[in-house]
Design a protein around this motif. Structure first.
Motif, PDB file in Angstrom:
ATOM      1  N   TRP A   1       2.355 -21.668 -13.653  1.00 53.89           N
ATOM      2  CA  TRP A   1       2.691 -22.845 -14.934  1.00 53.89           C
ATOM      3  C   TRP A   1       3.538 -23.951 -14.501  1.00 53.89           C
TER       4      TRP A   1
ATOM      5  N   THR B   1       4.315 -25.208 -11.347  1.00 55.46           N
ATOM      6  CA  THR B   1       4.183 -25.864 -10.252  1.00 55.46           C
ATOM      7  C   THR B   1       2.873 -26.361 -10.233  1.00 55.46           C
ATOM      8  N   GLY B   2       1.739 -25.785 -10.724  1.00 58.47           N
ATOM      9  CA  GLY B   2       0.538 -26.324 -10.553  1.00 58.47           C
ATOM     10  C   GLY B   2      -0.010 -25.522  -9.468  1.00 58.47           C
ATOM     11  N   TYR B   3       0.588 -24.807  -8.512  1.00 59.39           N
ATOM     12  CA  TYR B   3      -0.038 -24.038  -7.540  1.00 59.39           C
ATOM     13  C   TYR B   3      -1.074 -22.964  -8.152  1.00 59.39           C
ATOM     14  N   ASN B   4      -2.031 -22.415  -7.344  1.00 58.34           N
ATOM     15  CA  ASN B   4      -2.895 -21.437  -7.888  1.00 58.34           C
ATOM     16  C   ASN B   4      -2.616 -20.313  -6.561  1.00 58.34           C
TER      17      ASN B   4
ATOM     18  N   HIS C   1       1.143 -29.965  -9.493  1.00 60.84           N
ATOM     19  CA  HIS C   1       1.488 -30.767 -10.766  1.00 60.84           C
ATOM     20  C   HIS C   1       2.774 -29.772 -11.542  1.00 60.84           C
TER      21      HIS C   1
ATOM     22  N   ASN D   1       5.095 -28.829 -14.419  1.00 61.32           N
ATOM     23  CA  ASN D   1       4.740 -28.816 -15.775  1.00 61.32           C
ATOM     24  C   ASN D   1       5.653 -29.775 -16.433  1.00 61.32           C
TER      25      ASN D   1
END
Length: 129
Positions: A50, A52-55, A78, A80
């Motif tokens: 949520w 950092t946008g990492y997966n 990305h 947040n």
């Protein structure tokens, strides 16, 4: 003619120690803190995704690459925009008052993991309320 500024070794500002800490060393500490309080690694990951946008894959790549925290946050896919809703004290500082961008992001993550360990709901932690 303007004088050109040359940065000498004495003039270089040292980066905060937190910048140079390896994410691969810090991540297990976040997970352990959460697990000790009855939370899960998946919840820590959800917070990281949520914020950092990492997966799952890109987070694991960062861990395997042994990047420092500065690099981890600078390479975040990305960050947040709702992170600005994170308020409060962590490590003796109010996160919303930290001027240094990277240090503020590090403290945002610290604050979110702390909230998780304190038993707050994921809805509250992820600023969905």
């Amino acid at each position: 003619m303007p004088t050109k500024f040359f940065e000498s070794e004495e003039n270089k500002m040292e980066k905060p120690k937190a910048y140079t800490m390896l994410f691969s060393k810090i991540y297990p500490l976040y997970v352990n803190k959460a697990v000790k309080k009855g939370r899960t690694q998946d919840e820590v990951n959800e917070i990281l995704f949520w914020l950092t946008g990492y997966n799952e894959d890109t987070l694991q790549q960062q861990i395997n690459s042994e990047v420092d925290l500065e690099t981890f946050f600078n390479q975040a896919p990305h960050f947040n925009p709702n992170a600005v809703l994170i308020k409060g004290s962590i490590c003796g500082c109010r996160v919303e008052e930290i001027e240094d961008d990277v240090l503020r992001k590090i403290r945002y993550l610290d604050k979110l993991v702390d909230e998780l360990a304190k038993g707050k709901s994921m809805t509250t932690i992820l600023r969905k309320e």
